[in-house]
Design an enzyme around this catalytic site. Structure first.
Site, PDB file in Angstrom:
ATOM      1  N   TYR A 116       0.869  -1.178  -0.032  1.00 19.86           N
ATOM      2  CA  TYR A 116      -0.158  -0.092   0.053  1.00 19.86           C
ATOM      3  C   TYR A 116       0.878   1.172  -0.117  1.00 19.86           C
ATOM      4  CZ  TYR A 116      -3.837  -3.137   1.211  1.00 19.86           C
ATOM      5  OH  TYR A 116      -4.835  -4.026   1.180  1.00 19.86           O
TER       6      TYR A 116
HETATM    7  N1  LIG Z   1      -6.651  -8.103   0.803  1.00 23.73           N
HETATM    8  C1  LIG Z   1      -6.994  -7.467  -0.349  1.00 23.73           C
HETATM    9  O1  LIG Z   1      -6.604  -7.626  -1.408  1.00 23.73           O
HETATM   10  C2  LIG Z   1      -7.759  -6.202  -0.075  1.00 23.73           C
HETATM   11  C3  LIG Z   1      -7.982  -5.529  -1.249  1.00 23.73           C
HETATM   12  C4  LIG Z   1      -8.577  -3.931  -0.926  1.00 23.73           C
HETATM   13  C5  LIG Z   1      -8.782  -3.578   0.250  1.00 23.73           C
HETATM   14  N2  LIG Z   1      -8.331  -4.303   1.300  1.00 23.73           N
HETATM   15  C6  LIG Z   1      -8.256  -3.881   2.590  1.00 23.73           C
HETATM   16  O2  LIG Z   1      -9.557  -3.554   2.852  1.00 23.73           O
HETATM   17  C7  LIG Z   1      -9.793  -2.156   3.320  1.00 23.73           C
HETATM   18  C8  LIG Z   1     -10.957  -1.342   2.831  1.00 23.73           C
HETATM   19  O3  LIG Z   1     -11.027  -1.448   1.547  1.00 23.73           O
HETATM   20  P1  LIG Z   1     -11.797  -0.348   0.813  1.00 23.73           P
HETATM   21  O4  LIG Z   1     -11.337   1.102   1.108  1.00 23.73           O
HETATM   22  O5  LIG Z   1     -12.275  -0.719  -0.849  1.00 23.73           O
HETATM   23  O6  LIG Z   1     -13.327  -0.287   1.563  1.00 23.73           O
HETATM   24  P2  LIG Z   1     -14.650   0.168   1.400  1.00 23.73           P
HETATM   25  O7  LIG Z   1     -15.360   0.293   2.767  1.00 23.73           O
HETATM   26  O8  LIG Z   1     -15.558  -0.830   0.192  1.00 23.73           O
HETATM   27  O9  LIG Z   1     -14.790   1.451   0.765  1.00 23.73           O
HETATM   28  C9  LIG Z   1     -14.016   2.474   1.039  1.00 23.73           C
HETATM   29  C10 LIG Z   1     -14.638   3.623   0.573  1.00 23.73           C
HETATM   30  O10 LIG Z   1     -15.802   3.944   0.960  1.00 23.73           O
HETATM   31  C11 LIG Z   1     -16.233   5.391   1.022  1.00 23.73           C
HETATM   32  N3  LIG Z   1     -17.023   5.119   2.418  1.00 23.73           N
HETATM   33  C12 LIG Z   1     -16.549   4.625   3.486  1.00 23.73           C
HETATM   34  N4  LIG Z   1     -17.318   4.770   4.730  1.00 23.73           N
HETATM   35  C13 LIG Z   1     -18.402   5.511   4.041  1.00 23.73           C
HETATM   36  C14 LIG Z   1     -19.490   5.798   4.512  1.00 23.73           C
HETATM   37  N5  LIG Z   1     -19.889   5.811   5.750  1.00 23.73           N
HETATM   38  N6  LIG Z   1     -20.395   6.728   3.865  1.00 23.73           N
HETATM   39  C15 LIG Z   1     -19.979   6.810   2.369  1.00 23.73           C
HETATM   40  N7  LIG Z   1     -19.014   6.385   1.897  1.00 23.73           N
HETATM   41  C16 LIG Z   1     -17.898   5.638   2.870  1.00 23.73           C
HETATM   42  C17 LIG Z   1     -15.240   5.895   0.858  1.00 23.73           C
HETATM   43  O11 LIG Z   1     -14.955   6.225  -0.484  1.00 23.73           O
HETATM   44  P3  LIG Z   1     -14.537   8.105  -0.530  1.00 23.73           P
HETATM   45  O12 LIG Z   1     -13.140   8.073  -0.166  1.00 23.73           O
HETATM   46  O13 LIG Z   1     -14.818   8.025  -2.188  1.00 23.73           O
HETATM   47  O14 LIG Z   1     -15.483   8.881   0.075  1.00 23.73           O
HETATM   48  C18 LIG Z   1     -13.968   5.091   1.353  1.00 23.73           C
HETATM   49  O15 LIG Z   1     -12.686   5.421   0.399  1.00 23.73           O
HETATM   50  C19 LIG Z   1      -8.304  -1.547   2.832  1.00 23.73           C
HETATM   51  O16 LIG Z   1      -7.924  -0.184   3.506  1.00 23.73           O
HETATM   52  C20 LIG Z   1      -7.576  -2.594   3.089  1.00 23.73           C
HETATM   53  O17 LIG Z   1      -7.131  -2.906   4.343  1.00 23.73           O
HETATM   54  C21 LIG Z   1      -7.503  -5.567   1.119  1.00 23.73           C
END
Ligand SMILES: NC(=O)c1ccc[n+]([C@@H]2O[C@H](COP(=O)([O-])OP(=O)(O)OC[C@H]3O[C@@H](n4cnc5c(N)ncnc54)[C@H](OP(=O)(O)O)[C@@H]3O)[C@@H](O)[C@H]2O)c1
Length: 322
Positions: free
Chosen positions: A58
């Site tokens: 990351y």
């Molecule tokens: N193992 C893997 O291959 C893998 C892959 C991906 C992620 N991950 C892990 O999973 C974590 C989460 O991934 P993700 O960021 O894709 O998760 P997500 O929860 O699906 O998306 C997060 C995004 O959703 C929006 N958001 C979050 N909370 C919100 C709310 N209460 N209301 C409205 N919009 C909201 C924000 O977008 P905006 O910023 O556009 O507002 C935020 O950037 C990562 O940080 C990482 O640790 C792991």
């Protein structure tokens, strides 16, 4: 609100049911740097979140550095998870799960995180070039050297994970305790094989992207030109979602959110908790995102709500095993 803590699968360690994913801390356009990450981490700690997930890849180590700095004073109280597999350079041994790369990368992660151990060390993907025995022996050594407390895995085919579990059992090596897989209202393919396997084997389920990279956050509308920093700079968001069928799911979740007078993100997160996952790895770029995640634990969905939320789903091409 009292934060619930649960065991990480068969491991005794207790983690909060909300894990703060730290991929959003770093240097791409949609991410936040340490100044904006600080209040997000502070709020997470205040709410009782003790589980933090990052990866060596990351922002090429910057996410680990940020979290290392912000959690330094709380090290004994938090569970830090990081990962290895992704390419960290263009040389042949700067990728994958060989003993060479795993051994080098744990040292880099420990340095970035300002710690002498990682609580949960996860393989980010499957390495088709390295025998799983070699990877498991390298990880087992890290546990015996006290550099790693537990080992976990992330997106792969269920047959691969079954092979890894049976190999560790056969050789008497450390066993993966958790599966970090791609699972949310718009992507449910993991319900076919991986989730039943994990339940049978007592593996903790800690899904990533519970809001489909923000698609389920309520920011996007059918037939409207999407415009957000994440849409512009995270190519996986437009590539993976935005099908008409995904909007069918989103609009159903919005309908239920309206009935319950809560943000749609809370409905999507609550649905996952109702499916019995161990902890959600949420992504946050604002403090309010952490609040919503915490509030989603209090939101009750009836069996009928769950049925309505699931009804519009159409099978999706497999995403996350690359
Ligand atoms: N193992 C893997 O291959 C893998 C892959 C991906 C992620 N991950 C892990 O999973 C974590 C989460 O991934 P993700 O960021 O894709 O998760 P997500 O929860 O699906 O998306 C997060 C995004 O959703 C929006 N958001 C979050 N909370 C919100 C709310 N209460 N209301 C409205 N919009 C909201 C924000 O977008 P905006 O910023 O556009 O507002 C935020 O950037 C990562 O940080 C990482 O640790 C792991």
């Amino acid at each position: 609100m009292k934060m619930p803590y649960v065991c990480l699968g068969r491991a005794g360690v207790k983690v909060s049911r909300i894990c703060l994913g730290c991929m959003s801390f770093g240097n791409a356009e949609w991410m936040v740097e340490i100044d904006k990450a600080r209040p997000i981490v502070r709020r997470a700690l205040d709410l009782g979140i003790n589980f933090f997930d990052t990866a060596n890849v990351y922002s090429m180590g910057r996410s680990e550095e940020i979290i290392g700095e912000l959690l330094r004073d709380y090290r004994d109280d938090v569970i830090i998870a990081t990962k290895v597999w992704w390419e960290m350079g263009d040389k042949p041994n700067q990728r994958g799960l060989s003993r060479v790369h795993v051994t080098q990368q744990i040292e880099a992660s420990l340095k970035h995180l300002q710690t002498d151990h990682v609580d949960l060390y996860q393989i980010h993907r499957w390495d088709y070039d390295t025998p799983i025995e070699e990877t498991l022996r390298a990880l087992d050594d890290l546990v015996h050297q006290s550099k790693v407390r537990y080992i976990g895995a992330s997106s792969m085919w269920a047959w691969q994970f079954a092979q890894a579990l049976s190999t560790s059992d056969r050789l008497g090596l450390e066993r993966f305790v958790s599966m970090q897989n791609h699972y949310n209202l718009c992507y449910r393919e993991e319900e076919r094989e991986m989730i039943p396997l994990c339940r049978k084997e007592g593996i903790a389920l800690i899904p990533w992207s519970p809001l489909a990279r923000g698609f389920l956050g309520g920011k996007y509308r059918r037939l409207e030109r999407p415009d957000s920093a994440r849409y512009r700079s995270d190519h996986w968001l437009p590539e993976r979602f935005f099908r008409p069928e995904d909007f069918d799911v989103l609009e159903r979740a919005e309908e239920i959110a309206k009935e319950k007078d809560v943000p749609v993100a809370q409905v999507a997160l609550s649905w996952l908790l109702h499916k019995g996952v161990t902890a959600l790895i949420i992504g946050a770029t604002k403090v309010e995102h952490v609040d919503d995640a915490a509030n989603s634990m209090e939101l009750k969905l009836s069996d009928e709500d769950v049925r309505r939320l699931e009804e519009p789903y159409k099978p999706h091409w497999v995403m996350g095993h690359e």
